[in-house]
Design a protein around this motif. Structure first.
Motif, PDB file in Angstrom:
ATOM      1  N   CYS A 100       0.847  -1.194   0.000  1.00  0.00           N
ATOM      2  CA  CYS A 100       0.000   0.000   0.000  1.00  0.00           C
ATOM      3  C   CYS A 100       0.887   1.251   0.000  1.00  0.00           C
ATOM      4  O   CYS A 100       1.781   1.369   0.844  1.00  0.00           O
ATOM      5  CB  CYS A 100      -0.916   0.007   1.221  1.00  0.00           C
ATOM      6  N   PHE A 114       0.077   4.150   0.903  1.00  0.00           N
ATOM      7  CA  PHE A 114      -0.331   5.060   1.966  1.00  0.00           C
ATOM      8  C   PHE A 114       0.178   4.614   3.340  1.00  0.00           C
ATOM      9  O   PHE A 114       0.701   5.421   4.095  1.00  0.00           O
ATOM     10  CB  PHE A 114      -1.858   5.200   1.991  1.00  0.00           C
ATOM     11  N   THR A 151      -2.813  -6.080   0.225  1.00  0.00           N
ATOM     12  CA  THR A 151      -3.771  -5.383  -0.631  1.00  0.00           C
ATOM     13  C   THR A 151      -4.465  -6.410  -1.504  1.00  0.00           C
ATOM     14  O   THR A 151      -3.919  -7.474  -1.784  1.00  0.00           O
ATOM     15  CB  THR A 151      -3.094  -4.325  -1.531  1.00  0.00           C
ATOM     16  N   GLU A 202      -7.290  -2.338  -3.152  1.00  0.00           N
ATOM     17  CA  GLU A 202      -7.723  -1.804  -1.859  1.00  0.00           C
ATOM     18  C   GLU A 202      -6.823  -2.385  -0.776  1.00  0.00           C
ATOM     19  O   GLU A 202      -6.517  -3.579  -0.781  1.00  0.00           O
ATOM     20  CB  GLU A 202      -9.175  -2.175  -1.588  1.00  0.00           C
ATOM     21  N   CYS A 203      -6.414  -1.515   0.140  1.00  0.00           N
ATOM     22  CA  CYS A 203      -5.562  -1.938   1.245  1.00  0.00           C
ATOM     23  C   CYS A 203      -6.424  -2.585   2.327  1.00  0.00           C
ATOM     24  O   CYS A 203      -7.447  -2.024   2.731  1.00  0.00           O
ATOM     25  CB  CYS A 203      -4.814  -0.733   1.821  1.00  0.00           C
ATOM     26  N   CYS A 212      -5.670  -0.084   5.857  1.00  0.00           N
ATOM     27  CA  CYS A 212      -6.201   1.287   5.973  1.00  0.00           C
ATOM     28  C   CYS A 212      -7.468   1.512   5.143  1.00  0.00           C
ATOM     29  O   CYS A 212      -8.130   2.529   5.301  1.00  0.00           O
ATOM     30  CB  CYS A 212      -5.133   2.325   5.610  1.00  0.00           C
ATOM     31  N   ARG A 228      -7.796   2.268   2.038  1.00  0.00           N
ATOM     32  CA  ARG A 228      -7.673   3.207   0.909  1.00  0.00           C
ATOM     33  C   ARG A 228      -7.501   2.440  -0.394  1.00  0.00           C
ATOM     34  O   ARG A 228      -6.996   1.316  -0.409  1.00  0.00           O
ATOM     35  CB  ARG A 228      -6.507   4.155   1.144  1.00  0.00           C
ATOM     36  N   ARG A 229      -7.923   3.064  -1.470  1.00  0.00           N
ATOM     37  CA  ARG A 229      -7.836   2.451  -2.798  1.00  0.00           C
ATOM     38  C   ARG A 229      -6.793   3.172  -3.647  1.00  0.00           C
ATOM     39  O   ARG A 229      -6.580   4.369  -3.497  1.00  0.00           O
ATOM     40  CB  ARG A 229      -9.196   2.512  -3.491  1.00  0.00           C
TER      41      ARG A 229
END
Length: 156
Positions: free
Chosen positions: A3, A5, A11, A30-31, A34, A36-37
């Motif tokens: 990831c 981020f 992921t 997608e993680c 967290c 987030r994508r």
């Protein structure tokens, strides 16, 4: 895939589709940590093309540099950015289809001019004037005469 981020290696792929006319795969991820994508692209790892310049220097092929030259040559001409990007894609594919890893800059210039001539006569003459380093107006006029006698592309 890690990831970008949070750095977690966990992921998952949400969606995959072909990109760049089938020369790469676009993956939406997608993680798991967290949430987030992000998007990744998978491409074939090709050996670098090396351009041999007129003075003998060697540098890596840079499609962005070629595209920038085309954009300049096509300024105020009715040619879309997507057409120019396709032209650069076509030239790069053609270069990679040869078994050579070192390409002389004059080969690239001739390939581009051939395509530009069919696309737009004004853009062709602009590109040729820089590429062929016209020293005076007479050389410029001679190139325009060659273009008009040879049956140029649209826009002339």
């Amino acid at each position: 895939m890690r990831c970008p981020f949070c750095g977690t290696p966990d992921t998952r792929v949400l969606d995959s589709r072909a990109a760049e006319e089938g020369y790469s795969v676009r993956r939406r991820r997608e993680c798991g940590a967290c949430g987030r994508r992000f998007t990744t692209y998978e491409r074939v790892d090709e050996p670098p093309l090396v351009v041999v310049k007129k003075d003998g220097r060697r540098e890596a092929f840079n499609r962005h540099k070629l595209l920038a030259g085309l954009v300049k040559a096509c300024q105020k001409r009715p040619i879309s950015m997507s057409v120019l990007e396709s032209l650069v894609d076509e030239v790069e594919r053609s270069l990679r289809s040869t078994a050579e890893l070192e390409i002389h800059s004059h080969q690239i210039g001739e390939m581009v001019m051939e395509r530009l001539r069919a696309l737009d006569g004004v853009a062709y003459v602009r590109f040729a004037s820089v590429y062929r380093e016209f020293r005076d107006a007479r050389e410029f006029v001679q190139e325009v005469e060659r273009l008009t006698q040879g049956g140029a592309g649209e826009g002339t």
